[in-house]
Design a protein around this motif. Structure first.
Motif, PDB file in Angstrom:
ATOM      1  N   PHE A   3       0.870  -1.177   0.000  1.00 52.54           N
ATOM      2  CA  PHE A   3       0.000   0.000   0.000  1.00 52.54           C
ATOM      3  C   PHE A   3       0.900   1.217   0.000  1.00 52.54           C
ATOM      4  O   PHE A   3       1.817   1.308   0.796  1.00 52.54           O
ATOM      5  N   GLY A   4       0.615   2.172  -0.881  1.00 53.81           N
ATOM      6  CA  GLY A   4       1.517   3.319  -1.014  1.00 53.81           C
ATOM      7  C   GLY A   4       2.882   2.818  -1.452  1.00 53.81           C
ATOM      8  O   GLY A   4       2.980   1.981  -2.332  1.00 53.81           O
ATOM      9  N   ILE A   5       3.935   3.313  -0.817  1.00 48.19           N
ATOM     10  CA  ILE A   5       5.258   2.800  -1.135  1.00 48.19           C
ATOM     11  C   ILE A   5       5.893   2.140   0.093  1.00 48.19           C
ATOM     12  O   ILE A   5       7.099   2.013   0.204  1.00 48.19           O
ATOM     13  N   PHE A  15      11.150   2.638  -2.546  1.00 44.26           N
ATOM     14  CA  PHE A  15      11.119   3.925  -3.241  1.00 44.26           C
ATOM     15  C   PHE A  15      10.956   3.805  -4.751  1.00 44.26           C
ATOM     16  O   PHE A  15      10.871   4.802  -5.444  1.00 44.26           O
ATOM     17  N   THR A  16      10.965   2.602  -5.276  1.00 48.09           N
ATOM     18  CA  THR A  16      10.671   2.417  -6.697  1.00 48.09           C
ATOM     19  C   THR A  16       9.579   1.365  -6.834  1.00 48.09           C
ATOM     20  O   THR A  16       9.494   0.428  -6.037  1.00 48.09           O
ATOM     21  N   MET A  17       8.744   1.552  -7.822  1.00 50.12           N
ATOM     22  CA  MET A  17       7.701   0.567  -8.096  1.00 50.12           C
ATOM     23  C   MET A  17       7.412   0.576  -9.585  1.00 50.12           C
ATOM     24  O   MET A  17       7.571   1.600 -10.261  1.00 50.12           O
ATOM     25  N   LYS A  18       7.022  -0.561 -10.096  1.00 51.09           N
ATOM     26  CA  LYS A  18       6.651  -0.674 -11.508  1.00 51.09           C
ATOM     27  C   LYS A  18       5.141  -0.574 -11.641  1.00 51.09           C
ATOM     28  O   LYS A  18       4.392  -1.263 -10.939  1.00 51.09           O
ATOM     29  N   LEU A  19       4.719   0.311 -12.530  1.00 49.09           N
ATOM     30  CA  LEU A  19       3.304   0.532 -12.806  1.00 49.09           C
ATOM     31  C   LEU A  19       3.054   0.250 -14.277  1.00 49.09           C
ATOM     32  O   LEU A  19       3.940   0.436 -15.117  1.00 49.09           O
ATOM     33  N   ALA A  20       1.835  -0.156 -14.597  1.00 50.68           N
ATOM     34  CA  ALA A  20       1.510  -0.426 -15.999  1.00 50.68           C
ATOM     35  C   ALA A  20       0.125   0.095 -16.339  1.00 50.68           C
ATOM     36  O   ALA A  20      -0.756   0.174 -15.476  1.00 50.68           O
ATOM     37  N   ALA A  21      -0.037   0.450 -17.604  1.00 49.02           N
ATOM     38  CA  ALA A  21      -1.332   0.904 -18.103  1.00 49.02           C
ATOM     39  C   ALA A  21      -1.625   0.204 -19.425  1.00 49.02           C
ATOM     40  O   ALA A  21      -0.726   0.047 -20.259  1.00 49.02           O
ATOM     41  N   ILE A  22      -2.860  -0.219 -19.578  1.00 47.67           N
ATOM     42  CA  ILE A  22      -3.321  -0.783 -20.854  1.00 47.67           C
ATOM     43  C   ILE A  22      -4.384   0.159 -21.405  1.00 47.67           C
ATOM     44  O   ILE A  22      -5.344   0.509 -20.712  1.00 47.67           O
ATOM     45  N   ASN A  91       7.476  -8.160 -13.521  1.00 45.26           N
ATOM     46  CA  ASN A  91       7.113  -8.139 -12.100  1.00 45.26           C
ATOM     47  C   ASN A  91       6.322  -6.885 -11.737  1.00 45.26           C
ATOM     48  O   ASN A  91       6.575  -6.213 -10.732  1.00 45.26           O
ATOM     49  N   VAL A  92       5.344  -6.553 -12.580  1.00 41.47           N
ATOM     50  CA  VAL A  92       4.481  -5.389 -12.338  1.00 41.47           C
ATOM     51  C   VAL A  92       3.373  -5.761 -11.366  1.00 41.47           C
ATOM     52  O   VAL A  92       2.682  -6.767 -11.554  1.00 41.47           O
ATOM     53  N   LYS A  93       3.215  -4.956 -10.322  1.00 42.37           N
ATOM     54  CA  LYS A  93       2.201  -5.252  -9.304  1.00 42.37           C
ATOM     55  C   LYS A  93       0.969  -4.350  -9.398  1.00 42.37           C
ATOM     56  O   LYS A  93      -0.054  -4.620  -8.785  1.00 42.37           O
ATOM     57  N   TYR A  94       1.083  -3.245 -10.127  1.00 40.75           N
ATOM     58  CA  TYR A  94      -0.030  -2.302 -10.200  1.00 40.75           C
ATOM     59  C   TYR A  94      -0.385  -2.056 -11.666  1.00 40.75           C
ATOM     60  O   TYR A  94       0.493  -1.756 -12.488  1.00 40.75           O
ATOM     61  N   LEU A  95      -1.653  -2.164 -11.987  1.00 45.31           N
ATOM     62  CA  LEU A  95      -2.106  -2.036 -13.372  1.00 45.31           C
ATOM     63  C   LEU A  95      -3.414  -1.272 -13.435  1.00 45.31           C
ATOM     64  O   LEU A  95      -4.297  -1.458 -12.586  1.00 45.31           O
ATOM     65  N   LYS A  96      -3.546  -0.415 -14.457  1.00 47.40           N
ATOM     66  CA  LYS A  96      -4.818   0.251 -14.743  1.00 47.40           C
ATOM     67  C   LYS A  96      -5.104   0.005 -16.219  1.00 47.40           C
ATOM     68  O   LYS A  96      -4.258   0.306 -17.079  1.00 47.40           O
ATOM     69  N   ALA A  97      -6.273  -0.553 -16.524  1.00 50.28           N
ATOM     70  CA  ALA A  97      -6.614  -0.894 -17.902  1.00 50.28           C
ATOM     71  C   ALA A  97      -7.933  -0.243 -18.295  1.00 50.28           C
ATOM     72  O   ALA A  97      -8.928  -0.376 -17.589  1.00 50.28           O
ATOM     73  N   GLU A 306      -3.617   7.002  -7.048  1.00 46.98           N
ATOM     74  CA  GLU A 306      -4.500   6.100  -6.299  1.00 46.98           C
ATOM     75  C   GLU A 306      -3.702   5.292  -5.274  1.00 46.98           C
ATOM     76  O   GLU A 306      -4.121   5.129  -4.131  1.00 46.98           O
ATOM     77  N   ILE A 307      -2.547   4.782  -5.698  1.00 47.19           N
ATOM     78  CA  ILE A 307      -1.722   3.951  -4.818  1.00 47.19           C
ATOM     79  C   ILE A 307      -1.189   4.769  -3.648  1.00 47.19           C
ATOM     80  O   ILE A 307      -1.257   4.358  -2.485  1.00 47.19           O
ATOM     81  N   SER A 308      -0.652   5.950  -3.944  1.00 49.10           N
ATOM     82  CA  SER A 308      -0.010   6.759  -2.908  1.00 49.10           C
ATOM     83  C   SER A 308      -1.013   7.324  -1.910  1.00 49.10           C
ATOM     84  O   SER A 308      -0.645   7.701  -0.795  1.00 49.10           O
ATOM     85  N   ASN A 309      -2.289   7.367  -2.287  1.00 48.61           N
ATOM     86  CA  ASN A 309      -3.315   7.880  -1.370  1.00 48.61           C
ATOM     87  C   ASN A 309      -3.921   6.802  -0.489  1.00 48.61           C
ATOM     88  O   ASN A 309      -4.740   7.074   0.387  1.00 48.61           O
TER      89      ASN A 309
END
Length: 312
Positions: A3-5, A15-22, A91-97, A306-309
């Motif tokens: 949750f968050g970072i 302090f780093t995270m992988k995010l993805a968008a479709i 190894n992406v854990k967060y996705l918005k499609a 969304e994640i950081s909140n």
């Protein structure tokens, strides 16, 4: 689970995270994978790790028949399966499609997206034109320009054009029009559609003075690349008019060979230029900046917010 970072599994700040968008558009589907990490001043930096584009061209089915064909539906499912494998490899854990205009209009979209979710676990949400404009605005490009000026974001897609107006560091309006490159190719944009866009723009921009355009979308990025402009320098309206005349004088096959264009770019680049030119004329915008942004970039920004909140 994170949750968050804050990494709950290991108990430290990550302090780093992988995010993805479709982004499932009317002309192509895109997967953008980015890495978010803080700069020395604490502001988050988003580094593009990979961008995959598949020219599904759903709009050619939808805007002529009202549904997505079985073949296109199968292509979409296979594309999402491929995206799913890439998400696992990276190894992406967060996705918005999200899906846009073609899916909005497709009568069988709910069934297709349900099948995609059941098969891959990926939930693709169909967004409105206004939501699409909002996500594009998430890039906040204008905030890094003169705070006393007015900027019009123009995002041209296969099924629709999203316009977002930003003046004196304030969002004034965001709107969407069913005028897109594939709709134009299929002769589904009438004089009434053009007149409505013109009247709406002129009414909403009244009293705001000079407007600078900011363009997003694959077509305007290709034009910028062909122009050999330096990064950060704008294209003039006259330049876009010249390219429109030049490309219009050649067939799709000639454009492919003369300008080294993909077929799925060569046919839509002329109607895209027509839209950019018309919008700029009606907005009295003489120049357009072309940062490398799009809907997928905005989805990444929105996903991070969304994640950081979320609470730790």
């Amino acid at each position: 689970m994170k949750f968050g970072i804050w990494d709950l599994e290991f108990g430290f700040w990550n302090f780093t995270m992988k995010l993805a968008a479709i982004d499932i558009g009317s002309n192509a589907a895109r997967l953008l994978i980015s890495e978010a990490s803080p700069k020395s001043n604490g502001v988050m930096d988003f580094t593009k790790v990979n961008l995959v584009r598949v020219p599904l061209r759903l709009g050619f089915d939808v805007f002529s028949t009202g549904v997505i064909s079985d073949k296109k539906a199968e292509d979409l499912l296979n594309t999402i399966k491929a995206f799913q494998l890439l998400l696992e490899v990276y190894n992406v854990k967060y996705l918005k499609a999200c899906a846009t205009s073609a899916m909005r209009d497709a009568g069988n979209a709910p069934h297709i997206l349900k099948t995609v979710k059941q098969t891959t676990g990926i939930d693709i949400r169909v967004i409105t034109g206004e939501e699409e404009a909002s996500f594009i605005f998430e890039n906040h490009v204008a905030e890094h320009m003169a705070s006393t000026s007015s900027y019009l974001y123009i995002d041209v897609g296969g099924g629709s054009t999203e316009l977002t107006f930003f003046s004196r560091n304030r969002l004034i309006f965001k709107t969407s029009f069913n005028i897109g490159t594939i709709r134009l190719l299929q002769q589904q944009v009438t004089d009434v559609h053009w007149q409505y866009m013109k009247d709406t723009l002129k009414q909403m921009l009244k009293g705001y003075g000079p407007v600078t355009a900011i363009g997003s979308g694959g077509n305007i990025n290709k034009i910028f690349s062909l122009s050999k402009r330096k990064e950060g320098k704008p294209l003039s309206l006259e330049t876009l008019k010249d390219y429109y005349k030049e490309f219009s004088s050649f067939s799709v096959e000639e454009r492919i060979h003369l300008y080294n264009l993909r077929e799925d770019r060569a046919d839509v680049i002329v109607p895209a230029l027509q839209i950019y030119v018309n919008v700029m004329r009606w907005a009295d915008a003489d120049e357009i900046y072309v940062p490398k942004i799009g809907l997928a970039d905005g989805l990444i920004q929105a996903l991070y917010a969304e994640i950081s909140n979320q609470p730790i």
